[in-house]
Enzyme design. Structure first.
Site, mmCIF file in Angstrom:
data_model
loop_
_atom_site.group_PDB
_atom_site.id
_atom_site.type_symbol
_atom_site.label_atom_id
_atom_site.label_comp_id
_atom_site.label_asym_id
_atom_site.label_seq_id
_atom_site.Cartn_x
_atom_site.Cartn_y
_atom_site.Cartn_z
ATOM 1 N N SER A 9 33.833 56.414 24.741
ATOM 2 C CA SER A 9 35.171 56.996 24.668
ATOM 3 C C SER A 9 35.178 58.378 25.299
ATOM 4 O O SER A 9 34.483 59.293 24.852
ATOM 5 C CB SER A 9 35.608 57.088 23.204
ATOM 6 N N HIS A 34 36.512 53.752 27.664
ATOM 7 C CA HIS A 34 37.621 53.780 26.710
ATOM 8 C C HIS A 34 38.351 55.118 26.837
ATOM 9 O O HIS A 34 37.724 56.177 26.787
ATOM 10 C CB HIS A 34 37.042 53.595 25.302
ATOM 11 N N ASP A 36 41.399 57.453 25.334
ATOM 12 C CA ASP A 36 42.268 57.652 24.179
ATOM 13 C C ASP A 36 43.470 58.516 24.537
ATOM 14 O O ASP A 36 43.330 59.706 24.805
ATOM 15 C CB ASP A 36 41.481 58.326 23.051
ATOM 16 N N MET A 38 46.868 60.185 23.292
ATOM 17 C CA MET A 38 47.524 60.610 22.037
ATOM 18 C C MET A 38 48.692 61.525 22.366
ATOM 19 O O MET A 38 48.609 62.344 23.275
ATOM 20 C CB MET A 38 46.523 61.362 21.161
ATOM 21 N N HIS A 67 43.664 53.106 25.358
ATOM 22 C CA HIS A 67 44.082 52.971 23.948
ATOM 23 C C HIS A 67 45.253 53.925 23.716
ATOM 24 O O HIS A 67 45.057 55.133 23.635
ATOM 25 C CB HIS A 67 42.867 53.315 23.076
ATOM 26 N N MET A 69 47.680 55.674 21.592
ATOM 27 C CA MET A 69 48.038 56.099 20.230
ATOM 28 C C MET A 69 49.302 56.938 20.353
ATOM 29 O O MET A 69 49.306 58.155 20.131
ATOM 30 C CB MET A 69 46.876 56.884 19.611
ATOM 31 N N MET A 138 40.531 49.785 14.146
ATOM 32 C CA MET A 138 40.158 51.195 13.961
ATOM 33 C C MET A 138 39.260 51.326 12.737
ATOM 34 O O MET A 138 39.613 50.885 11.646
ATOM 35 C CB MET A 138 41.405 52.064 13.735
ATOM 36 N N ASP A 171 36.519 50.609 16.907
ATOM 37 C CA ASP A 171 36.646 51.962 17.454
ATOM 38 C C ASP A 171 36.613 53.000 16.342
ATOM 39 O O ASP A 171 37.495 53.032 15.486
ATOM 40 C CB ASP A 171 37.984 52.028 18.207
HETATM 41 C C1 DX5 Z 1 39.971 57.969 17.613
HETATM 42 C C2 DX5 Z 1 39.737 57.318 18.955
HETATM 43 C C3 DX5 Z 1 38.314 56.857 19.161
HETATM 44 C C4 DX5 Z 1 37.308 57.969 19.063
HETATM 45 C C5 DX5 Z 1 35.913 57.427 19.062
HETATM 46 O O1 DX5 Z 1 41.330 58.215 17.474
HETATM 47 O O2 DX5 Z 1 40.549 56.175 19.103
HETATM 48 O O3 DX5 Z 1 38.189 56.173 20.389
HETATM 49 O O4 DX5 Z 1 37.433 58.908 20.063
HETATM 50 O O5 DX5 Z 1 35.031 58.519 18.944
HETATM 51 P P1 DX5 Z 1 33.808 58.488 17.925
HETATM 52 O O6 DX5 Z 1 32.909 57.412 18.393
HETATM 53 O O7 DX5 Z 1 33.247 59.846 18.038
HETATM 54 O O8 DX5 Z 1 34.381 58.195 16.561
HETATM 55 ZN ZN ZN Z 2 40.177 54.803 20.847
#
Ligand code: DX5
Ligand code: ZN
Length: 216
Positions: A9, A34, A36, A38, A67, A69, A138, A171
């Site tokens: 990620s 991956h 993320d 947000m 992903h 969010m 999650m 994840d």
């Molecule tokens: C959390 C994200 C994850 C996160 C994973 O909101 O969706 O992808 O960054 O990171 P680690 O492996 O550090 O939990």
């Molecule tokens: Zn994620």
């Protein structure tokens, strides 16, 4: 033995050296990247937009597992696809018309993914399984990297495995110490932020995770 996929990620990468960071995990033999996204509304944090996804897309051949969010992700499916997303995952809590947004992802040419927060029951995603390429479970509260893995979420993975032939991704908080319980529950794809990008030697970190996952 099925091959377990590993997707670092990007959230835990050094953003001042993004291209090098991406190449580093690509050379370390990861299977996807991956990303993320947000929005400061669906989750408290704000991270990456289509501009950064497009920049990453220019420096790697890795499949981009995006992903989202964000609230009402249907507003941004086309933009993330244009930026190079291969997989687009939305949250079941974030959109009223889930069938509609999944159709939009599919028609854009990307693979469809649906995710759920730790407090959301697994039943909420079951009606959509026939439309999905991936379910992303999650195992931490979405919003930040580096949180502690929630082992109870593996019950959701087991339920999904009994009903779903697509990819099951997990994840949040994955390490070499818990990767085998994630795989034994039925996961195919492990997302790992801090346990790859947080280590100085990404090759060694990937090997450690892969050994733990494959020896389950
Ligand atoms: C959390 C994200 C994850 C996160 C994973 O909101 O969706 O992808 O960054 O990171 P680690 O492996 O550090 O939990
Ligand atoms: Zn994620």
């Amino acid at each position: 033995m099925k091959k377990i996929l590993i997707a670092p990620s990007l959230l835990s990468a050094d953003f001042s050296r993004l291209a090098e960071e991406v190449r580093d995990v690509e050379n370390a033999g990861c299977d996807a990247l991956h990303i993320d996204v947000m929005d400061g509304s669906f989750v408290p944090n704000i991270t990456i937009g289509p501009l950064v996804v497009a920049a990453v897309h220019r420096v790697t051949e890795l499949p981009l597992d995006v992903h989202l969010m964000i609230d009402t992700p249907s507003r941004y499916v086309a933009e993330f696809r244009k930026a190079g997303a291969d997989w687009i995952t939305v949250h079941v809590e974030a959109e009223k018309d889930i069938h509609g947004v999944l159709r939009m992802i599919r028609e854009s040419g990307a693979k469809t993914g649906l995710s759920l927060r730790p407090k959301t029951p697994v039943e909420t995603v079951l009606p959509y399984l026939p439309e999905l390429d991936m379910v992303l479970v999650m195992s931490v509260e979405p919003g930040f990297g580096g949180q502690k893995f929630m082992p109870d979420m593996m019950e959701k993975v087991k339920v999904l495995r009994s009903k779903f032939e697509g990819l099951i991704s997990v994840d949040g908080g994955i390490t070499a110490g818990n990767a085998s319980q994630v795989v034994l529950a039925g996961a195919d794809l492990l997302v790992a932020g801090s346990s790859v990008f947080g280590k100085p030697d990404r090759g060694a970190a990937m090997r450690e995770l892969r050994d733990a996952a494959q020896n389950s």
